[in-house]
Design a protein around this motif. Structure first.
Motif, PDB file in Angstrom:
ATOM      1  N   GLY A   1       0.801  -1.219   0.000  1.00 40.49           N
ATOM      2  CA  GLY A   1       0.000   0.000   0.000  1.00 40.49           C
ATOM      3  C   GLY A   1       0.834   1.269   0.000  1.00 40.49           C
ATOM      4  N   LEU A   2       2.017   1.220   0.591  1.00 43.91           N
ATOM      5  CA  LEU A   2       2.876   2.399   0.681  1.00 43.91           C
ATOM      6  C   LEU A   2       3.830   2.516  -0.497  1.00 43.91           C
ATOM      7  N   ALA A   3       4.217   1.397  -1.098  1.00 43.03           N
ATOM      8  CA  ALA A   3       5.286   1.373  -2.093  1.00 43.03           C
ATOM      9  C   ALA A   3       4.853   1.957  -3.433  1.00 43.03           C
ATOM     10  N   HIS A   4       4.587   3.245  -3.421  1.00 40.56           N
ATOM     11  CA  HIS A   4       4.261   4.001  -4.630  1.00 40.56           C
ATOM     12  C   HIS A   4       4.936   5.363  -4.453  1.00 40.56           C
TER      13      HIS A   4
ATOM     14  N   ARG B   1       8.391  -8.593  -2.969  1.00 43.62           N
ATOM     15  CA  ARG B   1       9.792  -8.279  -3.274  1.00 43.62           C
ATOM     16  C   ARG B   1       9.883  -7.027  -4.146  1.00 43.62           C
ATOM     17  N   GLY B   2       8.965  -6.893  -5.097  1.00 42.77           N
ATOM     18  CA  GLY B   2       8.945  -5.688  -5.930  1.00 42.77           C
ATOM     19  C   GLY B   2       8.612  -4.444  -5.120  1.00 42.77           C
ATOM     20  N   ALA B   3       7.693  -4.593  -4.169  1.00 44.95           N
ATOM     21  CA  ALA B   3       7.295  -3.450  -3.348  1.00 44.95           C
ATOM     22  C   ALA B   3       8.443  -2.975  -2.463  1.00 44.95           C
ATOM     23  N   ILE B   4       9.201  -3.903  -1.872  1.00 48.02           N
ATOM     24  CA  ILE B   4      10.316  -3.467  -1.017  1.00 48.02           C
ATOM     25  C   ILE B   4      11.391  -2.792  -1.861  1.00 48.02           C
TER      26      ILE B   4
END
Length: 198
Positions: A23-26, A107-110
């Motif tokens: 939710g945050l990884a943008h 993994r993509g989000a981190i």
């Protein structure tokens, strides 16, 4: 927001799980949350102007941040339909297990999160370098941009990180009021990582 950062009290830090990480990884959400933490409550329109975005985009991404518990309404501000937002926590904590998570989306989000943090750190440092001539000699002498090379084990590197965090956190008790003469908000970036010698 730093990986493994543990100086703030638990009720002031958001521990990320896979859902909240996604939710945050943008990039825009991270910038919105950073602006609310740095500058205080604001409306979607004010944030749009500050970040050079459309108010439609900031409104949408603020609602997404709210759905994941990163921002909340600020009931003490605003009139009528004007909606003010504030950060729900002072910091974010990220664990190391996301790098090897079985879900490729996690993994993509981190990776997105960490690369965006690195970008922000670089931008902040560049802004300081570009404006250094406008600061007093005292501030120019107090600032630092150093790098060090040490040969350590993971245990020693972790011990060093913890001690550095303790030193930085000890200055939270010494923070001065916003009205204190010649005071400024100071940003401290701490990066420590191993390098391949080949």
């Amino acid at each position: 927001m730093a990986q493994n950062e543990k100086p703030l009290p638990d009720d002031e830090v958001r521990e990320l799980d896979p859902r909240s990480l996604r939710g945050l990884a943008h990039p825009l959400r991270m910038r919105l949350l950073g602006a609310l933490r740095d500058y205080g409550p604001a409306t979607a329109s004010q944030l749009a102007e500050r970040l050079g975005e459309s108010s439609g985009a900031t409104s949408y991404h603020l609602r997404q941040l709210a759905a994941h518990g990163f921002v909340v309404d600020d009931p003490e501000r605003g009139k009528g339909r004007e909606r003010w937002w504030k950060s729900a926590q002072r910091g974010t904590r990220v664990g190391n297990d996301f790098h090897t998570h079985p879900d490729p989306a996690v993994r993509g989000a981190i990776n997105t999160l960490l690369h965006e943090w690195a970008t922000v750190h670089g931008q902040e440092l560049s802004t300081w370098i570009g404006s250094i001539h406008t600061w007093s000699a005292e501030w120019r002498e107090a600032a630092d941009m150093s790098d060090f090379k040490l040969r350590l084990t993971p245990e020693l590197a972790g011990e060093m990180r913890n001690k550095l965090h303790e030193v930085i956190e000890s200055y939270r008790e010494k923070e001065v009021d916003q009205d204190t003469e010649n005071s400024a908000r100071v940003r401290i970036h701490l990066h420590a990582f191993p390098r391949d010698e080949h």
